[in-house]
Design an enzyme around this catalytic site. Structure first.
Site, PDB file in Angstrom:
ATOM      1  N   HIS A   1     -56.635 -17.945  73.706  1.00 30.65           N
ATOM      2  CA  HIS A   1     -55.205 -18.153  73.940  1.00 30.65           C
ATOM      3  C   HIS A   1     -54.399 -17.288  72.990  1.00 30.65           C
ATOM      4  O   HIS A   1     -54.871 -16.883  71.921  1.00 30.65           O
ATOM      5  CB  HIS A   1     -54.819 -19.631  73.767  1.00 30.65           C
ATOM      6  CG  HIS A   1     -54.792 -20.104  72.344  1.00 30.65           C
ATOM      7  ND1 HIS A   1     -53.667 -20.032  71.551  1.00 30.65           N
ATOM      8  CD2 HIS A   1     -55.745 -20.660  71.562  1.00 30.65           C
ATOM      9  CE1 HIS A   1     -53.930 -20.524  70.356  1.00 30.65           C
ATOM     10  NE2 HIS A   1     -55.193 -20.903  70.329  1.00 30.65           N
ATOM     11  N   CYS A   2     -53.175 -16.974  73.412  1.00 29.91           N
ATOM     12  CA  CYS A   2     -52.221 -16.284  72.551  1.00 29.91           C
ATOM     13  C   CYS A   2     -51.074 -17.255  72.289  1.00 29.91           C
ATOM     14  O   CYS A   2     -51.254 -18.464  72.371  1.00 29.91           O
ATOM     15  CB  CYS A   2     -51.735 -14.982  73.197  1.00 29.91           C
ATOM     16  SG  CYS A   2     -50.900 -15.204  74.776  1.00 29.91           S
ATOM     17  N   ALA A   3     -49.897 -16.741  71.999  1.00 33.58           N
ATOM     18  CA  ALA A   3     -48.782 -17.621  71.633  1.00 33.58           C
ATOM     19  C   ALA A   3     -48.331 -18.505  72.789  1.00 33.58           C
ATOM     20  O   ALA A   3     -47.886 -19.633  72.581  1.00 33.58           O
ATOM     21  CB  ALA A   3     -47.605 -16.791  71.131  1.00 33.58           C
TER      22      ALA A   3
ATOM     23  N   ARG B   1     -50.021 -18.174  76.333  1.00 35.37           N
ATOM     24  CA  ARG B   1     -50.888 -18.165  77.510  1.00 35.37           C
ATOM     25  C   ARG B   1     -52.317 -18.591  77.184  1.00 35.37           C
ATOM     26  O   ARG B   1     -52.860 -18.223  76.154  1.00 35.37           O
ATOM     27  CB  ARG B   1     -50.945 -16.762  78.130  1.00 35.37           C
ATOM     28  CG  ARG B   1     -49.599 -16.144  78.404  1.00 35.37           C
ATOM     29  CD  ARG B   1     -49.780 -14.708  78.853  1.00 35.37           C
ATOM     30  NE  ARG B   1     -48.531 -13.971  78.799  1.00 35.37           N
ATOM     31  CZ  ARG B   1     -48.429 -12.667  79.000  1.00 35.37           C
ATOM     32  NH1 ARG B   1     -49.510 -11.963  79.281  1.00 35.37           N
ATOM     33  NH2 ARG B   1     -47.258 -12.067  78.932  1.00 35.37           N
TER      34      ARG B   1
END
Length: 470
Positions: A26-28, A30
């Site tokens: 995961h990113c910030a 998504r």
């Protein structure tokens, strides 16, 4: 309301079950899922999952937009259900194996340039602030004239605004070495060689105040201040050369011979072969872009503003980072930014129209934050979560982008930096352009909003789409 564990179960089921998932990260905002077979993904099921704000497939990853904070919790629940978690870096390496050669090349290009964009953004903001603080009208508010500004203070602002572009080849070569498997510190030194003060300054040569050095009587050699392509190619070739040295040199001599050999070979290639050839090619590319931006009657604004967000869908828009960097390094301004800002703002306007017109609480909850995201410069949630789903809002967003781009073009708007747009982008226009910048954005938003509200969306469209996917 479902708890996060139930949402995680629905997501796993929607993407084809545990057997169809290689890994998850995961990113910030998504959740990024590497799937084995894209055809097994039930996109409608995932889209209709609670808290999901948008979905799309890119770079070998099925990306589900949850938003800041929520995505961390969903990720923890997904991995808690037995799915293998991985880092973004590891997933990026895995995704590079997917897609065609062109897509992989674009991703690699982006991997090189994305890490250096933050310092170029900062430099652009410094330029905007310096432009604001040195305006005669602004200084007059404090009873100060331009001649009263301390020379040492002006020198300090020059250090802030000129350093990144003066040593741009070092940044590019560093990043290229890092991406292509070499030692980044060797890349930095190689890049600094390209702008060594002992070489004739590129800007001075271009201005007629200095002449190139001719090696062997026919190879013109200058400093490569502000260049990108020579440093990129030198970084790519240099990383390969270094890896070759490290492969054949015994371990006991590696520390001594490999860096020495790499810099020796690459200094010759970079200054006498790669530099002259690719600097000339770079100038041709820049001339073409400048020609396109100079098309009469606002044609450049219409074309770029109208088509830019189509490129966002394909993911190839990152390649234009190179062009923006070149525009700033060679001309000091970036008219491309003003035009694409309109395309970004327009998608937000179209999404806002959907949010206001729809009576669906779920769609409103998705569309309002997606519109805000676009106004802050990130259009993926608006495009993939709302506009493309109903098609017409996306098309009317393109029309709004063309309208705003046309106005930005005929007004000759040009940013002092790059990579920030719409609301954050105002910091790049803190001079006599600011009002026109706001106007072009409002036109883009207004056209996209008006067309979408009147002709681009109705709840019947939503019901028909949801019914056909049932």
């Amino acid at each position: 309301m479902l708890d996060n564990k139930e949402i995680a179960k629905q997501v796993i089921e929607g993407v084809g079950g545990k057997d169809n998932i290689d890994s998850v990260a995961h990113c910030a905002t998504r959740l990024r899922i590497m799937v084995k077979d894209k055809e097994q993904v039930d996109e409608t099921e995932v889209e209709n999952t609670e808290k999901v704000k948008g979905v799309f497939y890119n770079s070998g990853q099925y990306q589900i937009v949850f938003g800041t904070g929520t995505v961390n919790k969903i990720y923890n629940e997904v991995t808690g259900l037995g799915i293998s978690g991985t880092s973004k870096g590891e997933m990026k390496k895995e995704s590079k194996k997917q897609g065609n050669a062109f897509q992989r090349a674009i991703r690699t290009f982006g991997d090189v340039f994305v890490p250096i964009i933050p310092v170029l953004v900062a430099t652009g903001l410094f330029m905007g602030l310096r432009g604001l603080l040195t305006q005669e009208q602004v200084l007059a508010l404090f009873g100060v004239a331009p001649a009263d500004i301390n020379a040492n203070f002006l020198l300090y602002t020059q250090v802030l605004t000129d350093t990144a572009f003066a040593f741009l080849p070092a940044l590019v070569a560093w990043s290229a070495f890092r991406v292509f498997g070499g030692s980044p510190v060797i890349g930095i030194v190689l890049g600094l060689m390209l702008v060594n003060p002992a070489l004739p300054n590129a800007y001075a040569v271009a201005g007629g105040d200095a002449s190139p050095i001719f090696m062997l009587g026919f190879i013109p050699v200058v400093g490569y201040q502000g260049t990108v392509l020579p440093a990129f190619i030198a970084g790519y070739v240099g990383a390969k050369v270094e890896k070759r040295f490290r492969k054949v040199v015994p371990e006991t001599l590696d520390l001594l011979i490999s860096p020495f050999g790499t810099l020796l070979v690459m200094s010759v290639l970079s200054l006498f072969v790669i530099g002259p050839i690719f600097h000339s090619l770079e100038e041709v590319v820049l001339d073409v872009v400048v020609w396109l931006l100079s098309l009469p009657l606002g044609l450049a604004g219409i074309l770029i503003g109208g088509l830019n967000q189509i490129l966002v869908i394909t993911g190839v828009h990152h390649i234009f980072n190179f062009l923006e960097i070149q525009l700033l390094a060679n001309t000091g301004v970036n008219p491309y930014n003003a035009i694409i800002t309109s395309s970004v703002a327009a998608q937000g306007g179209a999404t806002l129209a959907v949010a206001i017109k729809s009576k669906s609480k779920k769609l409103k909850a998705l569309a309002y934050p997606s519109a805000l995201s676009a106004f802050l410069g990130i259009t993926e949630p608006a495009i993939f979560g709302v506009n493309l789903r109903y098609i017409k809002p996306f098309i009317f967003g393109l029309v709004g982008g063309a309208a705003g781009g046309f106005l930005a073009d005929i007004l000759n708007l040009a940013a002092t930096g790059m990579a920030v747009t719409v609301i954050p982008g105002t910091l790049l226009y803190l001079n006599d352009q600011i009002l026109w910048y706001i106007l072009s954005n409002l036109v883009a938003i207004g056209v996209a909003f008006g067309l979408t509200y009147l002709f681009g969306y109705s709840d019947k469209m939503r019901e028909d789409i949801e019914g056909s996917n049932a």
